[in-house]
Design a protein around this motif. Structure first.
Motif, PDB file in Angstrom:
ATOM      1  N   LEU A  47      -3.645  -2.414  -8.566  1.00 26.18           N
ATOM      2  CA  LEU A  47      -3.668  -1.967  -7.171  1.00 26.18           C
ATOM      3  C   LEU A  47      -4.415  -2.971  -6.291  1.00 26.18           C
ATOM      4  O   LEU A  47      -3.965  -3.305  -5.190  1.00 26.18           O
ATOM      5  CB  LEU A  47      -4.319  -0.587  -7.068  1.00 26.18           C
ATOM      6  CG  LEU A  47      -4.462   0.004  -5.681  1.00 26.18           C
ATOM      7  CD1 LEU A  47      -3.109   0.121  -4.993  1.00 26.18           C
ATOM      8  CD2 LEU A  47      -5.135   1.363  -5.759  1.00 26.18           C
ATOM      9  N   ASP A  48      -5.535  -3.458  -6.769  1.00 26.19           N
ATOM     10  CA  ASP A  48      -6.292  -4.463  -6.008  1.00 26.19           C
ATOM     11  C   ASP A  48      -5.453  -5.721  -5.780  1.00 26.19           C
ATOM     12  O   ASP A  48      -5.429  -6.283  -4.688  1.00 26.19           O
ATOM     13  CB  ASP A  48      -7.585  -4.827  -6.740  1.00 26.19           C
ATOM     14  CG  ASP A  48      -8.536  -3.655  -6.880  1.00 26.19           C
ATOM     15  OD1 ASP A  48      -8.668  -2.867  -5.928  1.00 26.19           O
ATOM     16  OD2 ASP A  48      -9.147  -3.522  -7.960  1.00 26.19           O
ATOM     17  N   ALA A  89      -2.103  -5.993  -5.878  1.00 24.78           N
ATOM     18  CA  ALA A  89      -0.972  -5.710  -4.991  1.00 24.78           C
ATOM     19  C   ALA A  89      -1.425  -5.717  -3.539  1.00 24.78           C
ATOM     20  O   ALA A  89      -0.760  -6.295  -2.668  1.00 24.78           O
ATOM     21  CB  ALA A  89      -0.339  -4.365  -5.350  1.00 24.78           C
ATOM     22  N   ARG A  90      -2.545  -5.094  -3.273  1.00 30.02           N
ATOM     23  CA  ARG A  90      -3.073  -5.056  -1.899  1.00 30.02           C
ATOM     24  C   ARG A  90      -3.458  -6.450  -1.435  1.00 30.02           C
ATOM     25  O   ARG A  90      -3.101  -6.873  -0.337  1.00 30.02           O
ATOM     26  CB  ARG A  90      -4.280  -4.104  -1.842  1.00 30.02           C
ATOM     27  CG  ARG A  90      -5.060  -4.187  -0.561  1.00 30.02           C
ATOM     28  CD  ARG A  90      -4.209  -3.844   0.662  1.00 30.02           C
ATOM     29  NE  ARG A  90      -4.955  -4.143   1.854  1.00 30.02           N
ATOM     30  CZ  ARG A  90      -4.527  -4.932   2.832  1.00 30.02           C
ATOM     31  NH1 ARG A  90      -3.353  -5.490   2.770  1.00 30.02           N
ATOM     32  NH2 ARG A  90      -5.269  -5.161   3.886  1.00 30.02           N
ATOM     33  N   PRO A 115       3.017  -4.014  -0.024  1.00 27.55           N
ATOM     34  CA  PRO A 115       2.872  -2.598   0.319  1.00 27.55           C
ATOM     35  C   PRO A 115       3.674  -1.645  -0.561  1.00 27.55           C
ATOM     36  O   PRO A 115       3.213  -0.548  -0.860  1.00 27.55           O
ATOM     37  CB  PRO A 115       3.293  -2.507   1.777  1.00 27.55           C
ATOM     38  CG  PRO A 115       4.026  -3.755   2.063  1.00 27.55           C
ATOM     39  CD  PRO A 115       3.531  -4.788   1.105  1.00 27.55           C
ATOM     40  N   VAL A 154       1.740  -1.248  -3.700  1.00 27.99           N
ATOM     41  CA  VAL A 154       0.521  -0.483  -3.417  1.00 27.99           C
ATOM     42  C   VAL A 154       0.838   1.006  -3.353  1.00 27.99           C
ATOM     43  O   VAL A 154       0.151   1.827  -3.977  1.00 27.99           O
ATOM     44  CB  VAL A 154      -0.136  -0.952  -2.094  1.00 27.99           C
ATOM     45  CG1 VAL A 154      -1.249  -0.007  -1.670  1.00 27.99           C
ATOM     46  CG2 VAL A 154      -0.680  -2.367  -2.241  1.00 27.99           C
ATOM     47  N   LYS A 155       1.884   1.362  -2.634  1.00 30.13           N
ATOM     48  CA  LYS A 155       2.257   2.773  -2.512  1.00 30.13           C
ATOM     49  C   LYS A 155       2.616   3.373  -3.869  1.00 30.13           C
ATOM     50  O   LYS A 155       2.218   4.495  -4.192  1.00 30.13           O
ATOM     51  CB  LYS A 155       3.421   2.929  -1.544  1.00 30.13           C
ATOM     52  CG  LYS A 155       3.023   2.689  -0.101  1.00 30.13           C
ATOM     53  CD  LYS A 155       4.219   2.806   0.817  1.00 30.13           C
ATOM     54  CE  LYS A 155       3.844   2.475   2.240  1.00 30.13           C
ATOM     55  NZ  LYS A 155       5.003   2.552   3.150  1.00 30.13           N
ATOM     56  N   CYS A 184      -0.587   3.834  -5.932  1.00 30.49           N
ATOM     57  CA  CYS A 184      -1.362   4.969  -5.417  1.00 30.49           C
ATOM     58  C   CYS A 184      -0.746   6.286  -5.867  1.00 30.49           C
ATOM     59  O   CYS A 184      -1.464   7.221  -6.236  1.00 30.49           O
ATOM     60  CB  CYS A 184      -1.451   4.916  -3.894  1.00 30.49           C
ATOM     61  SG  CYS A 184      -2.597   3.692  -3.276  1.00 30.49           S
ATOM     62  N   VAL A 204      -9.889   0.710  -2.781  1.00 30.48           N
ATOM     63  CA  VAL A 204      -8.665   0.275  -2.114  1.00 30.48           C
ATOM     64  C   VAL A 204      -7.684   1.430  -1.993  1.00 30.48           C
ATOM     65  O   VAL A 204      -7.094   1.649  -0.943  1.00 30.48           O
ATOM     66  CB  VAL A 204      -8.023  -0.911  -2.877  1.00 30.48           C
ATOM     67  CG1 VAL A 204      -6.658  -1.240  -2.314  1.00 30.48           C
ATOM     68  CG2 VAL A 204      -8.929  -2.121  -2.812  1.00 30.48           C
ATOM     69  N   ALA A 205      -7.507   2.190  -3.071  1.00 35.28           N
ATOM     70  CA  ALA A 205      -6.568   3.325  -3.031  1.00 35.28           C
ATOM     71  C   ALA A 205      -7.009   4.339  -1.991  1.00 35.28           C
ATOM     72  O   ALA A 205      -6.178   4.887  -1.266  1.00 35.28           O
ATOM     73  CB  ALA A 205      -6.469   3.981  -4.402  1.00 35.28           C
ATOM     74  N   VAL A 209      -5.990   3.029   1.344  1.00 33.83           N
ATOM     75  CA  VAL A 209      -4.538   3.103   1.526  1.00 33.83           C
ATOM     76  C   VAL A 209      -4.153   4.521   1.904  1.00 33.83           C
ATOM     77  O   VAL A 209      -3.390   4.750   2.837  1.00 33.83           O
ATOM     78  CB  VAL A 209      -3.800   2.662   0.247  1.00 33.83           C
ATOM     79  CG1 VAL A 209      -2.321   3.050   0.312  1.00 33.83           C
ATOM     80  CG2 VAL A 209      -3.951   1.171   0.037  1.00 33.83           C
ATOM     81  N   LEU A 260      -2.293  -0.266   5.149  1.00 30.14           N
ATOM     82  CA  LEU A 260      -0.872  -0.577   5.225  1.00 30.14           C
ATOM     83  C   LEU A 260      -0.430  -0.529   6.671  1.00 30.14           C
ATOM     84  O   LEU A 260      -0.907   0.278   7.449  1.00 30.14           O
ATOM     85  CB  LEU A 260      -0.055   0.416   4.397  1.00 30.14           C
ATOM     86  CG  LEU A 260      -0.281   0.344   2.898  1.00 30.14           C
ATOM     87  CD1 LEU A 260       0.518   1.427   2.200  1.00 30.14           C
ATOM     88  CD2 LEU A 260       0.093  -1.003   2.353  1.00 30.14           C
TER      89      LEU A 260
END
Length: 70
Positions: free
Chosen positions: A30-31, A33-34, A39, A42-43, A46, A59-60, A63, A69
């Motif tokens: 996740l880190d 991807a962000r 995006p 990331v989605k 999450c 980060v999550a 988001v 985003l």
């Protein structure tokens, strides 16, 4: 995740990939991807965190609050 290959990421997640694994610097998928501006990845990550009841990373949380985003 860093390359934004969502189909491949989904296959790995469907096979049970551990989204909480960290690299040598403590970063998760996740880190990455962000940080790489992915995006869709990331989605997806999450959503997996929520579905699997995994504690969210900072980060999550951002988001989900709509802070990271466009």
């Amino acid at each position: 995740a860093a390359q934004g290959r969502v189909k491949t990421l989904r296959l790995l997640l469907d096979a049970g990939a551990d989204v909480s694994v960290q690299d040598d610097h403590g970063a998760t998928a996740l880190d990455w991807a962000r940080g790489c501006g992915r995006p869709a990845a990331v989605k997806l990550l999450c959503a997996v965190h929520r579905h699997r009841n995994i504690p969210q990373s900072r980060v999550a949380d951002q988001v989900l609050d709509g802070q990271l985003l466009p």
